[in-house]
Design a protein around this motif. Structure first.
Motif, short mmCIF file in Angstrom:
data_model
loop_
_atom_site.label_atom_id
_atom_site.label_comp_id
_atom_site.label_asym_id
_atom_site.label_seq_id
_atom_site.Cartn_x
_atom_site.Cartn_y
_atom_site.Cartn_z
N ARG A 134 0.83 -1.21 0.00
CA ARG A 134 0.00 0.00 0.00
C ARG A 134 0.86 1.26 0.00
NH1 ARG A 134 -3.43 -2.86 4.13
NH2 ARG A 134 -5.31 -3.57 3.03
N ASN A 135 1.90 1.25 0.82
CA ASN A 135 2.76 2.44 0.92
C ASN A 135 3.41 2.78 -0.42
OD1 ASN A 135 2.18 2.73 3.63
ND2 ASN A 135 4.03 1.65 4.33
N ALA A 136 3.85 1.75 -1.13
CA ALA A 136 4.50 1.99 -2.43
C ALA A 136 3.54 2.68 -3.39
CB ALA A 136 4.98 0.66 -3.02
N PHE A 137 2.31 2.21 -3.44
CA PHE A 137 1.36 2.79 -4.39
C PHE A 137 0.82 4.14 -3.94
CE2 PHE A 137 1.30 -1.59 -6.02
CZ PHE A 137 1.51 -1.29 -7.36
N GLU A 138 0.82 4.37 -2.63
CA GLU A 138 0.47 5.71 -2.16
C GLU A 138 1.52 6.71 -2.64
OE1 GLU A 138 -2.29 6.69 -0.68
OE2 GLU A 138 -3.10 4.66 -0.65
N LYS A 139 2.79 6.31 -2.60
CA LYS A 139 3.87 7.18 -3.08
C LYS A 139 3.73 7.45 -4.57
CE LYS A 139 7.29 5.60 0.33
NZ LYS A 139 8.55 4.81 0.52
N LEU A 140 3.21 6.46 -5.30
CA LEU A 140 3.02 6.62 -6.75
C LEU A 140 1.79 7.46 -7.09
CD1 LEU A 140 3.62 3.27 -8.71
CD2 LEU A 140 4.67 5.50 -9.15
N GLY A 141 0.93 7.66 -6.07
CA GLY A 141 -0.31 8.36 -6.34
C GLY A 141 -1.28 7.50 -7.14
N TYR A 152 -4.28 -1.77 -6.76
CA TYR A 152 -4.11 -0.41 -7.25
C TYR A 152 -3.97 -0.39 -8.76
CZ TYR A 152 -3.23 1.03 -2.44
OH TYR A 152 -3.36 1.29 -1.10
N LYS A 153 -4.56 0.64 -9.36
CA LYS A 153 -4.36 0.93 -10.78
C LYS A 153 -3.33 2.04 -10.89
CE LYS A 153 -7.26 3.54 -13.16
NZ LYS A 153 -8.49 3.98 -13.87
N PHE A 154 -2.33 1.84 -11.75
CA PHE A 154 -1.28 2.85 -11.89
C PHE A 154 -0.88 2.99 -13.36
CE2 PHE A 154 0.70 -1.25 -11.29
CZ PHE A 154 1.80 -1.26 -12.13
N GLN A 155 -0.26 4.12 -13.66
CA GLN A 155 0.22 4.38 -15.01
C GLN A 155 1.65 3.87 -15.13
OE1 GLN A 155 -0.39 8.22 -17.45
NE2 GLN A 155 1.69 8.42 -16.73
N PHE A 156 1.86 2.94 -16.04
CA PHE A 156 3.22 2.45 -16.29
C PHE A 156 3.95 3.39 -17.25
CE2 PHE A 156 6.27 -0.08 -18.76
CZ PHE A 156 7.10 -0.51 -17.72
N LEU A 157 3.32 3.67 -18.38
CA LEU A 157 3.79 4.65 -19.36
C LEU A 157 2.57 5.49 -19.76
CD1 LEU A 157 5.93 2.33 -21.66
CD2 LEU A 157 6.83 4.40 -20.59
N ASN A 158 2.80 6.58 -20.45
CA ASN A 158 1.68 7.37 -20.95
C ASN A 158 0.70 6.47 -21.69
OD1 ASN A 158 4.37 8.81 -21.01
ND2 ASN A 158 3.04 10.60 -21.17
N ASN A 159 -0.58 6.52 -21.31
CA ASN A 159 -1.65 5.72 -21.93
C ASN A 159 -1.64 4.25 -21.54
OD1 ASN A 159 -2.91 7.80 -23.25
ND2 ASN A 159 -2.05 7.35 -25.26
N VAL A 200 9.73 -4.89 -14.80
CA VAL A 200 10.20 -3.53 -14.54
C VAL A 200 9.29 -2.83 -13.52
CG1 VAL A 200 10.49 -1.23 -15.57
CG2 VAL A 200 11.33 -3.26 -16.78
N ALA A 201 7.97 -3.01 -13.68
CA ALA A 201 7.03 -2.36 -12.76
C ALA A 201 7.19 -2.90 -11.34
CB ALA A 201 5.60 -2.59 -13.24
N ILE A 202 7.33 -4.21 -11.18
CA ILE A 202 7.52 -4.79 -9.86
C ILE A 202 8.80 -4.29 -9.21
CG2 ILE A 202 7.92 -6.95 -8.60
CD1 ILE A 202 6.04 -8.28 -10.69
N GLY A 203 9.87 -4.20 -10.02
CA GLY A 203 11.13 -3.70 -9.49
C GLY A 203 10.98 -2.27 -8.97
N SER A 204 10.24 -1.44 -9.69
CA SER A 204 10.00 -0.05 -9.26
C SER A 204 9.18 -0.02 -7.97
CB SER A 204 9.29 0.73 -10.35
OG SER A 204 10.09 0.83 -11.51
N VAL A 205 8.15 -0.86 -7.88
CA VAL A 205 7.30 -0.90 -6.69
C VAL A 205 8.10 -1.37 -5.47
CG1 VAL A 205 5.28 -2.02 -5.64
CG2 VAL A 205 5.18 -1.21 -8.00
N ILE A 206 8.95 -2.34 -5.66
CA ILE A 206 9.81 -2.83 -4.56
C ILE A 206 10.71 -1.71 -4.04
CG2 ILE A 206 11.74 -4.37 -3.99
CD1 ILE A 206 10.40 -6.46 -5.85
N LYS A 207 11.29 -0.95 -4.95
CA LYS A 207 12.14 0.16 -4.53
C LYS A 207 11.36 1.19 -3.73
CE LYS A 207 15.59 -0.03 -8.26
NZ LYS A 207 16.13 0.67 -9.45
N LEU A 208 10.16 1.52 -4.20
CA LEU A 208 9.32 2.48 -3.50
C LEU A 208 8.90 1.95 -2.12
CD1 LEU A 208 6.98 3.70 -6.37
CD2 LEU A 208 8.60 5.11 -5.11
N ALA A 209 8.60 0.67 -2.05
CA ALA A 209 8.11 0.06 -0.81
C ALA A 209 9.18 0.01 0.28
CB ALA A 209 7.61 -1.35 -1.08
#
Length: 211
Positions: A134-141, A152-159, A200-209
């Motif tokens: 949850r914390n990781a995705f809160e940081k992502l908005g 959570y729904k998130f934007q990976f790239l534009n569109n 790539v997305a999981i790696g980014s979420v892990i870093k944020l978390a």
């Protein structure tokens, strides 16, 4: 040994990146930007791209990718994905329809790879620590979704939008997860690409978390 393995992997990852850099210069930058929801600065020769909340610039015609502070991105897989996305994007906007990996053309063929590389990895990393998720995705908005124990729904790239969902494990069942893609992803990426996107997305979420 590890350094040699990493060097070999780096060289292997560079091959597809160099291939798409050679193709990239043959496409119109304004059209690529328009077809992906990005922007093209003609004076600077740059396409602005947002990847997992990060503002990046892609130089045209070189295909070099830089972060907001001007540092060149070193990892080849995300750079290759970005170039493929710009080259192949067909300007289809996101819809309210989300699909599983198996629903992608070729998804059944590559599913075992996707399951181990993405779904199982997501389950193991966050199935026992929902708050970190949850914390990781809160940081992502990111936008909360009514699915699983947390989603959570998130934007990976534009569109390009993705949903990550987690179910906590208990005495009877291990943790599990699901990854859904907006249906418009069919007009941007292949099943093989989506395995890299998940990684790539999981790696980014892990870093944020775990910051």
């Amino acid at each position: 040994m590890d350094s040699r393995i990493n060097a070999d992997k780096n060289r292997k990852d560079k091959i597809p990146y160099d291939h798409y850099r050679n193709l990239f210069k043959n496409f119109d930058p304004g059209e690529m930007a328009e077809n992906t929801g990005c922007t093209f600065n003609k004076d600077a020769g740059e396409i602005s791209v947002k990847l997992m909340g990060q503002d990046l610039t892609v130089k045209y015609p070189s295909g070099d990718v830089y972060s907001k502070n001007g540092t060149e991105i070193e990892s080849y897989p995300p750079k290759t994905l970005i170039l493929r996305y710009l080259i192949h994007g067909r300007g289809v906007k996101p819809s309210d329809k989300y699909i599983t990996y198996r629903e992608i053309n070729g998804g059944n063929v590559y599913y075992n790879n996707f399951y181990g590389r993405c779904i199982l990895r997501l389950s193991r990393k966050f199935g026992g620590d929902i708050e970190k998720f949850r914390n990781a995705f809160e940081k992502l908005g990111a936008e909360k979704v009514n699915m699983g124990d947390a989603a959570y729904k998130f934007q990976f790239l534009n569109n390009i939008y993705i949903i990550f969902a987690i179910w906590e494990g208990d005495e009877e069942f291990p943790p599990s997860s699901q990854i859904l893609f907006n249906k418009n992803v069919l007009f941007y990426f292949t099943a093989e690409d989506l395995a890299v996107i998940g990684d790539v997305a999981i790696g980014s979420v892990i870093k944020l978390a775990f910051l």
